[in-house]
Scaffold this active site. Structure first.
Site, PDB file in Angstrom:
ATOM      1  N   GLU A   1       5.656  -3.577   0.872  1.00  0.00           N
ATOM      2  CA  GLU A   1       6.010  -2.995  -0.431  1.00  0.00           C
ATOM      3  C   GLU A   1       5.105  -1.803  -0.613  1.00  0.00           C
ATOM      4  OE1 GLU A   1       5.487  -1.748  -4.084  1.00  0.00           O
ATOM      5  OE2 GLU A   1       4.418  -3.666  -4.177  1.00  0.00           O
TER       6      GLU A   1
ATOM      7  N   CYS B   1       2.700  -0.007  -8.886  1.00  0.00           N
ATOM      8  CA  CYS B   1       3.800   0.553  -8.102  1.00  0.00           C
ATOM      9  C   CYS B   1       5.052   0.699  -8.953  1.00  0.00           C
ATOM     10  CB  CYS B   1       4.099  -0.345  -6.905  1.00  0.00           C
ATOM     11  SG  CYS B   1       2.712  -0.565  -5.787  1.00  0.00           S
TER      12      CYS B   1
ATOM     13  N   GLU C   1       4.797  11.044  -6.269  1.00  0.00           N
ATOM     14  CA  GLU C   1       4.069   9.871  -6.746  1.00  0.00           C
ATOM     15  C   GLU C   1       2.628  10.263  -7.074  1.00  0.00           C
ATOM     16  OE1 GLU C   1       3.376   5.240  -5.438  1.00  0.00           O
ATOM     17  OE2 GLU C   1       3.148   6.788  -3.910  1.00  0.00           O
TER      18      GLU C   1
ATOM     19  N   GLY D   1       0.833  -1.191   0.000  1.00  0.00           N
ATOM     20  CA  GLY D   1       0.000   0.000   0.000  1.00  0.00           C
ATOM     21  C   GLY D   1       0.866   1.240   0.000  1.00  0.00           C
TER      22      GLY D   1
ATOM     23  N   THR E   1       3.192   4.436   1.186  1.00  0.00           N
ATOM     24  CA  THR E   1       4.335   4.609   2.073  1.00  0.00           C
ATOM     25  C   THR E   1       3.924   5.244   3.394  1.00  0.00           C
ATOM     26  OG1 THR E   1       5.848   4.806   0.200  1.00  0.00           O
ATOM     27  CG2 THR E   1       6.592   5.732   2.300  1.00  0.00           C
TER      28      THR E   1
ATOM     29  N   VAL F   1       1.064   5.181   5.010  1.00  0.00           N
ATOM     30  CA  VAL F   1       0.345   4.243   5.868  1.00  0.00           C
ATOM     31  C   VAL F   1       1.311   3.223   6.470  1.00  0.00           C
ATOM     32  CG1 VAL F   1      -1.380   2.401   5.923  1.00  0.00           C
ATOM     33  CG2 VAL F   1      -1.868   4.529   4.708  1.00  0.00           C
TER      34      VAL F   1
END
Length: 543
Positions: free
Chosen positions: A293, A327, A425, A265, A267, A269
């Site tokens: 990841e 991702c 991102e 999920g 970064t 969190v």
């Protein structure tokens, strides 16, 4: 009784079917899509092998057709989190004591069921629920998931076979025990295979799981549970709950039996959860394994020696397949001035040839982004870019959510390598390109390495081996998955183990034996066949 050394079937990658016109797989998939569209599923949670329905029902809609209702799922509360933990702990003893060959057999059977009778259903559910075209669904929800099941079984056997040396009169052994407690799996919307593997990989090793999927992946999660049940997974091994993240987290991360987090999920969190786990560390029976990841700001660097057409195709595929919601998707590119005009020409031709719409029309390469929140975030980046004098939207840039969450594949040209969309991102169909002077190749690699906190994937396109070698070494820590003359997406289980470092995660490499080692707690056993009967060592004797 089992008294033989068992070898699992040799793992091979599941072949990707073509879905060519008139092919049996295309006809079966179209029929499955039709069937699912005609139904309205009532999706329960799965706790201790029981289907749990609640009165709090939330609707599910295809991202590309928001007026259509695919069904509803039962929203859970804190009581269901507690029930799932209790079910996982209750199932643990029998599950971990089951011979490893029997655990492997369940997931090997799941792979064959998925590749066979469940193939069209799983693909159709992923296409409708997550707006993936047929090819993207096939490589994810079927092929990669089959590969995870099969290769993990092979890796498990390989891991168990690693045993220490035994000198004379001693037998040394290592047991690979599951972790003590339960595993909490938090899974993303964008890959059905990741959602299943984050549960299945620890479970295969004897762990039991509490699974909280992304709400936008619940539709295909239902089919995952159907496959697990058909394969004979015992009740309570994987418990599926639909609760808000904070509701689940407040209970899971306070529980003394919490043994590990398997996460994919954002970064932010993941870093928050790590902080919570650290704050609660004294409450746990053991130190939890934290595997994650997370995000990426993935790059493509072209050298002046690269082929312009190959660069353009790498960008078109790497940035816009599944609407850039990977991702690993390339979202920033660095193109030498000498190649730019040709790259621009070829890339523009590809984007103009893209068709966008429902995945039920197999001619559409581009589908919808996952939900309104994502649509608003991505479209805001595009809107802000249109106001920025240092950047120019040169391709795409339109968006509309009247029928579904559609955003055109968008290419932004940036005068500097430090503009907002070069650095942040976005997780959508937006690619930002910076054109650099050919002589600045080495300097631009420094910028590639320092621009982003992430280090997930990246690619160098070059026909100059010295340049390729230099980039590979200079960008050593810039990407956990590095590609030479290829797009930075499409890692294959057993071929390119996936994961990145820095802010992109713990780099525990899903699709390899490295990930499995994180879900075991080894015990060393030494057996002495001839125990000593005198405490005295020879050095104590007189001369």
């Amino acid at each position: 009784m089992s008294n033989a050394y068992f070898e699992v079937p040799i793992a091979t990658n599941e072949p990707v079917l073509s879905y060519a016109p008139g092919s049996p797989e295309k006809l079966a998939l179209k029929e499955a899509l039709k069937q699912l569209k005609s139904e309205k599923w009532d999706i329960p949670m799965y706790i201790g092998g029981k289907k749990i329905f609640t009165d709090d029902k939330l609707s599910i809609h295809p991202p590309h057709e928001i007026k259509h209702t695919l069904g509803h799922y039962s929203k859970g509360d804190s009581s269901h989190v507690n029930q799932a933990i209790e079910a996982a702990l209750a199932a643990k003893k029998d599950w971990e004591n089951l011979h490893w060959k029997d655990r492997a057999a369940i997931f090997l059977r799941a792979a064959d069921l998925l590749a066979g009778p469940f193939r069209a259903r799983m693909n159709a559910a992923t296409m409708l629920g997550q707006s993936k075209n047929a090819y993207q669904a096939e490589i994810d929800a079927v092929c990669e998931l089959c590969d995870f099941f099969r290769f993990n079984a092979q890796f498990m056997a390989e891991m168990y076979s690693q045993q220490p040396e035994s000198p004379a009169q001693v037998w040394n052994k290592v047991e690979y025990r599951p972790l003590e407690g339960f595993i909490f799996a938090i899974t993303p919307f964008n890959f059905t295979s990741i959602a299943a593997n984050l549960c299945a990989a620890p479970a295969m090793l004897g762990n039991t799981i509490v699974w909280k999927p992304a709400e936008t992946q619940i539709y295909s999660a239902q089919v995952i549970m159907e496959v697990f049940e058909a394969a004979g997974l015992p009740p309570g091994v994987i418990n599926l709950i639909f609760t808000d993240g904070p509701v689940a987290g407040d209970i899971v991360f306070e529980h003394p039996e919490f043994a590990g987090l398997h996460f994919t999920g954002s970064t932010s969190v993941f870093q928050y959860l790590w902080k919570v786990i650290g704050a609660n560390i004294s409450k746990y029976k053991s130190y939890p394994r934290v595997v994650g990841e997370t995000g990426g700001k993935d790059f493509v660097v072209a050298h002046a020696s690269a082929n312009a057409k190959e660069v353009a195709v790498a960008l078109a595929r790497g940035s816009f397949e599944f609407q850039g919601q990977k991702c690993s998707a390339s979202s920033r590119a660095y193109i030498p001035k000498s190649l730019w005009k040709d790259v621009e020409k070829y890339l523009k031709a590809d984007l103009e040839d893209f068709k966008m719409g429902t995945p039920e029309d197999f001619r559409n390469f581009i589908n919808a982004v996952i939900d309104e929140k994502s649509f608003n975030k991505i479209s805001n980046y595009i809107a802000e870019a249109k106001k920025d004098p240092d950047v120019e939207v040169i391709m795409g840039g339109k968006y509309d959510k009247s029928e579904g969450y559609f955003i055109e594949p968008t290419v932004i040209l940036s005068k500097t390598p430090d503009s907002t969309t070069m650095c942040e991102e976005i997780f959508g169909p937006v690619l930002t390109i910076h054109v650099y002077e050919d002589a600045d190749f080495k300097n631009i690699l420094d910028k590639v390495d320092s621009t982003s906190p992430y280090a997930l994937t990246g690619a160098i396109l070059s026909n100059d081996r010295y340049a390729t070698d230099y980039a590979t070494k200079r960008l050593q820590y810039s990407a956990g998955n590095f590609y030479i003359n290829d797009k930075p997406t499409g890692a294959v289980v057993g071929q390119q183990p996936f994961g990145g470092g820095r802010a992109s995660g713990t780099n525990d490499k899903a699709g390899s034996i490295l990930n499995l080692y994180r879900w075991v707690s080894p015990r060393t056993i030494k057996e002495n066949f001839v125990p000593p009967r005198d405490y005295r060592y020879p050095f104590l004797l007189e001369e």
